[in-house]
Scaffold this motif. Structure first.
Motif, PDB file in Angstrom:
ATOM      1  N   THR A 253      -2.925  -5.497   3.358  1.00 55.92           N
ATOM      2  CA  THR A 253      -1.485  -5.702   3.449  1.00 55.92           C
ATOM      3  C   THR A 253      -0.875  -4.609   4.319  1.00 55.92           C
ATOM      4  OG1 THR A 253      -0.953  -4.374   1.504  1.00 55.92           O
ATOM      5  CG2 THR A 253      -1.421  -6.711   1.129  1.00 55.92           C
TER       6      THR A 253
ATOM      7  N   ASP B 209       2.038  -3.354   3.996  1.00 49.59           N
ATOM      8  CA  ASP B 209       2.738  -2.400   3.142  1.00 49.59           C
ATOM      9  C   ASP B 209       1.814  -1.304   2.647  1.00 49.59           C
ATOM     10  OD1 ASP B 209       5.147  -3.670   3.427  1.00 49.59           O
ATOM     11  OD2 ASP B 209       5.053  -4.709   1.494  1.00 49.59           O
ATOM     12  N   GLU B 210       0.598  -1.674   2.296  1.00 50.34           N
ATOM     13  CA  GLU B 210      -0.351  -0.681   1.783  1.00 50.34           C
ATOM     14  C   GLU B 210      -0.612   0.393   2.843  1.00 50.34           C
ATOM     15  OE1 GLU B 210      -4.024  -0.729  -1.287  1.00 50.34           O
ATOM     16  OE2 GLU B 210      -3.932  -2.352   0.165  1.00 50.34           O
TER      17      GLU B 210
ATOM     18  N   ALA C  27      -0.479 -12.866   1.688  1.00 51.12           N
ATOM     19  CA  ALA C  27      -0.160 -11.461   1.426  1.00 51.12           C
ATOM     20  C   ALA C  27      -1.045 -10.555   2.281  1.00 51.12           C
ATOM     21  CB  ALA C  27      -0.344 -11.143  -0.045  1.00 51.12           C
ATOM     22  N   GLU C  28      -2.340 -10.886   2.330  1.00 55.91           N
ATOM     23  CA  GLU C  28      -3.268 -10.102   3.146  1.00 55.91           C
ATOM     24  C   GLU C  28      -3.392 -10.754   4.515  1.00 55.91           C
ATOM     25  OE1 GLU C  28      -6.273  -7.913   0.142  1.00 55.91           O
ATOM     26  OE2 GLU C  28      -6.913  -9.845   0.905  1.00 55.91           O
ATOM     27  N   GLN C  29      -3.478  -9.916   5.534  1.00 52.87           N
ATOM     28  CA  GLN C  29      -3.603 -10.415   6.891  1.00 52.87           C
ATOM     29  C   GLN C  29      -4.762  -9.715   7.573  1.00 52.87           C
ATOM     30  OE1 GLN C  29       0.299  -9.854   8.558  1.00 52.87           O
ATOM     31  NE2 GLN C  29       1.231 -11.188   7.054  1.00 52.87           N
TER      32      GLN C  29
END
Length: 117
Positions: A11, A13-14, A74-76
């Protein structure tokens, strides 16, 4: 020997919210991975953010291009490695050296007759 594609997903954001010390540790994990796997890495790159993606579809003779990734998740995908190894077990062992923040998808490559590479 078989070629395997390791897709690296996470993510934004992470990564964006991580402390500099965490980012440095993750970078060092990639350095260690590169040192351990060595010449078995045939290619590898970090990818720009999903917002920079272009999706191309060809339907009934018409080419459609849209901005952004095809799927909303959510994950890319943020990078990849193309690795040559004797078996999946070896690739999985090597992948344990990569940062724990990632989800890794490993796929064997299929040799298609008439296609070099």
């Amino acid at each position: 020997m078989t070629k395997y594609l390791v897709l690296i997903a996470g993510t934004a954001d992470e990564w964006n919210n991580a402390e500099p010390s965490d980012r440095e540790r993750w970078h060092q994990d990639h350095v260690t991975f590169g040192r351990e796997v060595g010449a078995a890495i045939l290619a590898g790159e970090a990818l720009d953010g999903a917002s920079t993606a272009t999706t191309v579809r060809r339907r009934t003779g018409t080419v459609e291009m849209t901005d952004g990734p095809f799927a909303e998740t959510a994950e890319q995908i943020s990078g990849f490695y193309l690795i040559e190894a004797a078996n999946l077990d070896q690739v999985v062992k090597w992948c344990t050296l990569l940062p724990e923040i990632y989800s890794l998808e490993i796929r064997p490559c299929v040799q298609i007759e008439g296609m070099d590479g």
